[in-house]
Design a protein around this motif. Structure first.
Motif, mmCIF file in Angstrom:
data_model
loop_
_atom_site.group_PDB
_atom_site.id
_atom_site.type_symbol
_atom_site.label_atom_id
_atom_site.label_comp_id
_atom_site.label_asym_id
_atom_site.label_seq_id
_atom_site.Cartn_x
_atom_site.Cartn_y
_atom_site.Cartn_z
ATOM 1 N N VAL A 1 13.540 -25.188 27.548
ATOM 2 C CA VAL A 1 13.479 -24.496 26.256
ATOM 3 C C VAL A 1 12.216 -24.959 25.528
ATOM 4 C CG1 VAL A 1 14.633 -24.087 24.050
ATOM 5 C CG2 VAL A 1 16.001 -24.448 26.129
ATOM 6 N N LYS A 2 11.439 -23.982 25.036
ATOM 7 C CA LYS A 2 10.230 -24.287 24.286
ATOM 8 C C LYS A 2 10.108 -23.299 23.128
ATOM 9 C CE LYS A 2 6.290 -26.581 23.817
ATOM 10 N NZ LYS A 2 6.241 -28.039 23.556
ATOM 11 N N ASN A 3 10.064 -23.822 21.896
ATOM 12 C CA ASN A 3 9.934 -22.966 20.701
ATOM 13 C C ASN A 3 10.997 -21.870 20.670
ATOM 14 O OD1 ASN A 3 7.636 -24.441 19.899
ATOM 15 N ND2 ASN A 3 6.300 -23.133 21.141
ATOM 16 N N ASN A 4 12.223 -22.267 20.989
ATOM 17 C CA ASN A 4 13.395 -21.371 20.993
ATOM 18 C C ASN A 4 13.336 -20.292 22.061
ATOM 19 O OD1 ASN A 4 14.960 -22.544 18.871
ATOM 20 N ND2 ASN A 4 13.518 -21.681 17.388
ATOM 21 N N GLU A 5 12.429 -20.410 23.002
ATOM 22 C CA GLU A 5 12.411 -19.533 24.165
ATOM 23 C C GLU A 5 12.996 -20.278 25.364
ATOM 24 O OE1 GLU A 5 8.340 -16.975 23.207
ATOM 25 O OE2 GLU A 5 8.562 -18.035 25.109
ATOM 26 N N VAL A 6 13.741 -19.547 26.180
ATOM 27 C CA VAL A 6 14.339 -20.131 27.380
ATOM 28 C C VAL A 6 13.511 -19.705 28.584
ATOM 29 C CG1 VAL A 6 16.425 -20.259 28.796
ATOM 30 C CG2 VAL A 6 16.625 -20.056 26.300
ATOM 31 N N TRP A 7 13.064 -20.674 29.372
ATOM 32 C CA TRP A 7 12.259 -20.385 30.559
ATOM 33 C C TRP A 7 13.013 -20.798 31.808
ATOM 34 C CZ3 TRP A 7 6.589 -22.547 29.678
ATOM 35 C CH2 TRP A 7 6.065 -22.011 28.493
ATOM 36 N N THR A 8 12.907 -19.982 32.832
ATOM 37 C CA THR A 8 13.374 -20.370 34.162
ATOM 38 C C THR A 8 12.388 -19.792 35.174
ATOM 39 O OG1 THR A 8 15.317 -20.506 35.628
ATOM 40 C CG2 THR A 8 14.893 -18.367 34.571
ATOM 41 N N GLU B 1 21.867 -13.406 31.467
ATOM 42 C CA GLU B 1 22.614 -12.267 30.901
ATOM 43 C C GLU B 1 23.036 -12.541 29.460
ATOM 44 O OE1 GLU B 1 27.055 -10.456 31.692
ATOM 45 O OE2 GLU B 1 25.795 -10.813 33.470
ATOM 46 N N VAL B 2 23.585 -13.726 29.180
ATOM 47 C CA VAL B 2 24.040 -14.009 27.812
ATOM 48 C C VAL B 2 22.856 -14.166 26.862
ATOM 49 C CG1 VAL B 2 26.214 -15.035 28.566
ATOM 50 C CG2 VAL B 2 24.243 -16.525 28.149
ATOM 51 N N CYS B 3 21.725 -14.618 27.383
ATOM 52 C CA CYS B 3 20.520 -14.680 26.538
ATOM 53 C C CYS B 3 20.130 -13.282 26.078
ATOM 54 C CB CYS B 3 19.355 -15.311 27.310
ATOM 55 S SG CYS B 3 19.407 -17.105 27.438
ATOM 56 N N HIS B 4 20.042 -12.358 27.009
ATOM 57 C CA HIS B 4 19.649 -10.989 26.674
ATOM 58 C C HIS B 4 20.658 -10.323 25.733
ATOM 59 C CE1 HIS B 4 16.405 -11.486 29.333
ATOM 60 N NE2 HIS B 4 16.966 -11.101 30.462
ATOM 61 N N ALA B 5 21.946 -10.642 25.946
ATOM 62 C CA ALA B 5 22.995 -10.016 25.136
ATOM 63 C C ALA B 5 23.038 -10.563 23.721
ATOM 64 C CB ALA B 5 24.359 -10.207 25.801
ATOM 65 N N ASN B 6 22.417 -11.737 23.510
ATOM 66 C CA ASN B 6 22.483 -12.376 22.194
ATOM 67 C C ASN B 6 21.101 -12.569 21.562
ATOM 68 O OD1 ASN B 6 25.491 -13.418 21.708
ATOM 69 N ND2 ASN B 6 25.020 -13.625 23.894
ATOM 70 N N ASP B 7 20.157 -11.720 21.984
ATOM 71 C CA ASP B 7 18.807 -11.710 21.406
ATOM 72 C C ASP B 7 18.110 -13.068 21.470
ATOM 73 O OD1 ASP B 7 18.929 -8.972 20.703
ATOM 74 O OD2 ASP B 7 20.074 -9.462 18.908
ATOM 75 N N ILE B 8 18.364 -13.788 22.556
ATOM 76 C CA ILE B 8 17.656 -15.040 22.815
ATOM 77 C C ILE B 8 16.606 -14.745 23.881
ATOM 78 C CG2 ILE B 8 17.853 -17.404 23.694
ATOM 79 C CD1 ILE B 8 20.805 -17.325 22.742
ATOM 80 N N LYS B 9 15.359 -15.005 23.567
ATOM 81 C CA LYS B 9 14.298 -14.683 24.516
ATOM 82 C C LYS B 9 14.395 -15.577 25.743
ATOM 83 C CE LYS B 9 9.375 -13.767 25.027
ATOM 84 N NZ LYS B 9 8.042 -13.713 24.377
ATOM 85 N N CYS B 10 14.531 -14.950 26.901
ATOM 86 C CA CYS B 10 14.622 -15.670 28.166
ATOM 87 C C CYS B 10 13.645 -15.031 29.140
ATOM 88 C CB CYS B 10 16.043 -15.607 28.726
ATOM 89 S SG CYS B 10 16.268 -16.491 30.284
ATOM 90 N N VAL B 11 12.754 -15.832 29.687
ATOM 91 C CA VAL B 11 11.742 -15.294 30.590
ATOM 92 C C VAL B 11 11.804 -16.001 31.946
ATOM 93 C CG1 VAL B 11 10.164 -14.532 28.801
ATOM 94 C CG2 VAL B 11 10.030 -16.881 29.605
ATOM 95 N N GLU B 12 11.624 -15.212 32.993
ATOM 96 C CA GLU B 12 11.506 -15.743 34.344
ATOM 97 C C GLU B 12 10.012 -15.750 34.680
ATOM 98 O OE1 GLU B 12 14.726 -14.152 37.126
ATOM 99 O OE2 GLU B 12 14.868 -12.752 35.434
ATOM 100 N N LYS B 13 9.443 -16.904 34.863
ATOM 101 C CA LYS B 13 7.996 -17.001 34.998
ATOM 102 C C LYS B 13 7.608 -18.229 35.817
ATOM 103 C CE LYS B 13 5.818 -18.689 31.347
ATOM 104 N NZ LYS B 13 5.292 -18.844 29.983
ATOM 105 N N ASP B 14 6.339 -18.260 36.221
ATOM 106 C CA ASP B 14 5.787 -19.457 36.842
ATOM 107 C C ASP B 14 5.422 -20.455 35.740
ATOM 108 O OD1 ASP B 14 5.927 -18.567 39.473
ATOM 109 O OD2 ASP B 14 3.954 -17.600 39.381
ATOM 110 N N PHE B 15 5.847 -21.689 35.895
ATOM 111 C CA PHE B 15 5.421 -22.754 34.987
ATOM 112 C C PHE B 15 5.417 -24.067 35.769
ATOM 113 C CE2 PHE B 15 9.982 -22.201 34.434
ATOM 114 C CZ PHE B 15 10.497 -23.491 34.455
ATOM 115 N N SER B 16 4.657 -25.021 35.257
ATOM 116 C CA SER B 16 4.447 -26.265 35.996
ATOM 117 C C SER B 16 5.043 -27.459 35.261
ATOM 118 C CB SER B 16 2.952 -26.495 36.204
ATOM 119 O OG SER B 16 2.336 -26.828 34.973
ATOM 120 N N LEU B 17 4.876 -28.625 35.848
ATOM 121 C CA LEU B 17 5.353 -29.847 35.212
ATOM 122 C C LEU B 17 4.640 -30.091 33.887
ATOM 123 C CD1 LEU B 17 5.657 -32.182 38.332
ATOM 124 C CD2 LEU B 17 7.528 -31.177 37.002
#
Length: 305
Positions: free
Chosen positions: A209-216, A233-249
């Protein structure tokens, strides 16, 4: 007690459970399978794990779809339908008088081999199926305390040699990753993909979680976890920004929160990675919120099932 996402409360009822092997029930200490079984010889098998809540096998459709896809991927023809498999599960649950707080492991191997060999043509029986139900509730210690991760040098496989989405019995690379983590003093292992981006853990899916965004991570190199999908699914249903992306350590070490997901433990907070404290080093507000939303989804599944 071993600390991690699979911590379970002790339950003496498990000493006398009945286990189903090819439609026959056996007491726990008598449940055995041949040394010529494909799963034992070469890890040739697929599996699923489900939770029983208030008499309902939660997200059973998703789990069975994944099981059938895994079987097709390894060229294993299952001699029963999804409905018939659920009947087998219901049979063993009933035999054990189980209605709630149960973890069910379904394991299917290609069958008995004529001789030790990888060759599937030397299989002389149909698939072997084992169903192990246990009274198993997650310890609250893991959620309250959080877990620590260590980044393993063992990478998640590329889809062209062992697709990470395949729920198979061949888990040695994950065991190796976990051993590295344990030897480094951590609870579990964080694993990178073949490009060096964060992928998943040895037995769970990873979120930050970074700045109220959820990353996976993207789905290219991680387990296609059922709980992972439900959290998205619950993120999208509750207006919580969730992104599937490349990120590093680099991103992970600066996260506000981190957590892992799995069928048994649900959402478990991560408080430290590679010796670095994540956020406040406590069970974060976003993780708590998502855990509550996930539990509400389970309740809805039970109610409407």
């Amino acid at each position: 007690m071993v600390h991690g996402t699979h911590n379970a409360l002790e339950d003496s009822r498990n000493d006398s459970i009945l286990i189903l092997i090819n439609d026959e029930l056996f007491p726990r200490n008598e449940a055995k399978i041949s040394v010529f079984d494909s799963g034992y010889l070469v890890g040739d098998g697929v599996w699923e794990a489900l939770r029983l809540h208030d008499g309902k096998l939660v997200f059973a459709k998703d789990h069975l779809n994944r099981l059938w896809q895994s079987a097709k991927t390894v060229g294993m023809k299952l001699p029963f339908t999804k409905e018939e498999l659920l009947e087998k599960v219901s049979y063993v649950l009933s035999a054990n008088s189980m209605t709630d707080g149960v973890h069910v492991r379904i394991m299917i191997t290609r069958g008995i081999k004529k001789t030790p060999s990888q060759d599937p043509r030397l299989t002389i029986s149909g698939p072997n199926i084992v169903i192990i139900p246990e009274f198993k509730r997650a310890s609250t210690e893991s959620k309250d305390k959080g877990i620590t991760l260590f980044t393993s040098t063992i990478r998640r496989g590329s889809p062209d040699y062992l697709d990470p989405r395949l729920n198979c019995h061949s888990k040695l690379h994950e065991v190796q990753a976990l051993i590295q983590a344990i030897e480094a003093g951590a609870d579990e292992a964080l694993m990178l993909d073949v490009n060096g981006f964060v992928s998943t853990c040895n037995a769970t899916n990873f979120f930050m979680v970074k700045n109220n965004e959820v990353w996976t991570s993207t789905s290219k190199y991680c387990m296609n976890g059922i709980t992972r999908g439900k959290v998205i699914e619950v993120c999208h249903a509750n207006d919580i920004k969730c992104v599937e992306k490349d990120f590093s350590l680099f991103d992970v070490y600066g996260a506000d929160e981190a957590f892992v997901t799995g069928t048994f433990g649900g959402l478990t907070p991560v408080i430290k990675i590679d010796g670095r404290t994540i956020g406040s080093g406590r069970y974060g507000d976003m993780t708590k919120k998502l855990s509550e939303l996930y539990n509400e989804l389970i309740k809805s599944e039970v109610k409407n099932g």
